[in-house]
Every structure is written in C-alpha cells, then in structure tokens.
Design an enzyme around this catalytic site. Structure first.
Site, PDB file in Angstrom:
ATOM      1  N   GLU A 122       0.876  -1.316   0.086  1.00  0.00           N
ATOM      2  CA  GLU A 122       0.064   0.048  -0.203  1.00  0.00           C
ATOM      3  C   GLU A 122       0.796   1.124   0.022  1.00  0.00           C
ATOM      4  O   GLU A 122       0.362   2.343   0.147  1.00  0.00           O
ATOM      5  CB  GLU A 122      -0.759   0.033   1.051  1.00  0.00           C
ATOM      6  CG  GLU A 122      -1.922  -1.308   1.303  1.00  0.00           C
ATOM      7  CD  GLU A 122      -2.897  -1.477   0.027  1.00  0.00           C
ATOM      8  OE1 GLU A 122      -3.428  -0.341  -0.441  1.00  0.00           O
ATOM      9  OE2 GLU A 122      -2.984  -2.410  -0.663  1.00  0.00           O
ATOM     10  N   ARG A 164      15.189   9.391 -23.672  1.00  0.00           N
ATOM     11  CA  ARG A 164      15.053   9.510 -24.979  1.00  0.00           C
ATOM     12  C   ARG A 164      15.197  11.225 -25.195  1.00  0.00           C
ATOM     13  O   ARG A 164      15.647  11.572 -26.377  1.00  0.00           O
ATOM     14  CB  ARG A 164      13.869   9.013 -25.625  1.00  0.00           C
ATOM     15  CG  ARG A 164      12.591   9.655 -25.222  1.00  0.00           C
ATOM     16  CD  ARG A 164      11.492   8.916 -25.814  1.00  0.00           C
ATOM     17  NE  ARG A 164      11.293   9.276 -27.317  1.00  0.00           N
ATOM     18  CZ  ARG A 164      10.696  10.411 -27.499  1.00  0.00           C
ATOM     19  NH1 ARG A 164      10.094  11.358 -26.831  1.00  0.00           N
ATOM     20  NH2 ARG A 164      10.471  10.828 -28.744  1.00  0.00           N
TER      21      ARG A 164
END
Ligand code: 6GU
Length: 269
Positions: free
Chosen positions: A115, A157
């Site tokens: 959680e 990228r």
C-alpha cells in the site's frame, strides 16, 4: 545522468539493459544503479513491510530499510539527487515533467509494493531533497517498478545524444512549445502497395508544404477523436486559417469564449 532505483524486485528493472536505455548506458550517457531494498532489512526474513496503523487491508513498507537505503545511495554521490516517488496518488507524469527531470543530473526512484511507503520517509527526505510524488495514469498497478520503466524511457530519450537526432523530439505529441498539443497522425513506409492498400498520394508528391499541411490535418482528425480535451484546452490563437477550416470539416468551431468545441455531430475517423 545518474539514475538509482531502490526496489524489492531488482529483476523487474532488467529491461533497462535493453534497447534505447540499454544503449545509452553502454555508451556512458546514463549511469543506472539498481539496489535491492532488502540489503537494508536486517532481520532474519529481511522484512520490508508491516501492518498499517489504524487498520485496513494490505501492508505498508517500513521506514527503516528505506531510510538506510536512501542515506547510503545519497552518500554515494556528489550533491543532492531529485527523489522520484512513484505512487498512484502523485502528480501526473507528463511530457513537461519528463523534460524537467531530464535536465537533472541525478534521479533516485523509490518504487513501492504493497500500500506504499510509511509517510515519514517522504517527509524526512522532503526536508533535504527535491521530492516528486508521481503517477503515470489513472489506474492502479501492483507496484512502482513498471512506472519507473515508463518514466526512465521517457526521460532517457530526451538526453542529448541518446536519440539519433535532436529533431526527433521536436514534433513529439505533447512536446512543450508546440503550437497546439496534437496527437501525431499516421505514418507509412515501403512497399507503396500492401494487400491492396496504397499510401496517400501527397506523401510522394515531393511538395513539402502540402505534406506538412496534410500531416497537420491528419493530426487534427486523430486528436478530435481520441483526445478532444487537447483541442478544447488550446488557446485558439494557436489555430491558423487552415487549422480552422479542418476543424470545421471535423465538426468543430469556436464557442462563445472563443475556445474550440464540437459544434456538429461526430465525424467518423
Ligand atoms: Cl506510479 N504506482 C502504482 N502502483 N500504480 C500506479 C502508478 C504508480 N501510476 C499509476 N498507477
């Protein structure tokens, strides 16, 4: 750029050895270090989770292993990293945030399972570091490792020299500073006919102006169908005469406030 990832599933990050990110690492453009959180869990079972205070389902990641792990990672480098905490309750990961993070020298990612991580860890490092809690979309995953793969690919990228040429991201959908946020239209390659299907004549016309216009028209076509919100939120000053003509053909026009919205029934893709 240096990237550290602290995780209980180091093998989940194996894709960082492949393709664009793997090549950037091999070229020395990216220094990626994966750490096993359990190395800093010292009981017999290397426990990293416990039951939540206040009750409820699931388990919460204990603060002590995260504290030791992060202290160790931070001490291993120069200066202060930016801490990226993947969580479905974080701020949306957008192209703008990818650009911002790509300009940092050092990122540390803390993908959690269960959680999530005891809140005090985020508070503790928030006092010392730039901490970003980030979500990759409106759905719930079992852990933050896949989001780390997503974010690292989007960030890597953008690093200088990682993609073939600097032009490559100028036209990205969502590239900041684009006249309007439009989705990219369709693309084609050889052969010129495949299973009876040709390609749009304009693309072999050699007429660069007409090709650019066609691409922009196709971008509008796709955007009104898949992401009408992108057009609705665009400052109408970004739309030139030809844009307005195309939008009109697609059943879109300016409303009372000047912003564009659907004014005619939906046009099929
Ligand atoms: Cl960053 N983590 C998890 N567990 N689920 C998500 C997410 C992150 N972003 C969207 N869903």
């Amino acid at each position: 750029m240096r990237l550290d990832v602290v995780t209980i599933f180091p093998e989940y990050l194996e894709p960082l050895n492949v393709s664009l990110v793997g090549k950037a690492r091999a070229r020395g453009q990216l220094d990626v270090r994966i750490h096993d959180l359990r190395d800093w869990a010292h009981d017999k079972h290397n426990t990293v989770d416990d039951t939540p205070y206040g009750g409820g389902p699931g388990m919460v990641m204990k603060p002590e292993p995260w504290g030791e792990a992060l202290d160790s990672v931070i001490a291993s480098g120069e200066g202060r990293p930016t801490l990226v905490v993947p969580t479905p309750s974080g701020k949306p990961f957008t192209q703008q945030l990818a650009v911002e993070l790509s300009e940092k020298p050092w990122l540390v990612f803390t993908p959690a399972r269960y959680e999530g991580i005891d809140r005090r860890v985020i508070e503790e490092y928030g006092d010392r570091l730039d901490v970003r809690e980030v979500s990759i979309g409106d759905y719930v995953l079992a852990g933050g490792e896949a989001p780390v793969l997503v974010m690292v690919e989007a960030i890597a990228r953008l690093l200088p020299g990682v993609l073939g040429n600097a032009e490559s991201h100028r036209d990205d959908s969502f590239a900041p500073g684009a006249m309007a946020d439009l989705l990219e239209g369709p693309v084609y390659t050889k052969p010129p006919e495949w299973r009876g299907r040709g390609i749009p004549d304009v693309l072999v016309s050699g007429h660069h102006g007409k090709i650019a216009r066609w691409r922009r028209d196709e971008a509008f076509r796709r955007t009104v169908v898949n992401r009408p919100d992108l057009i609705e939120r665009t400052d109408p000053a970004a739309f030139d005469k030809k844009d307005r003509e195309m939008l009109s053909i697609l059943g879109w026009g300016p409303g009372p406030d000047g912003r564009f919205g659907r004014v005619a029934p939906d046009v099929e893709e």
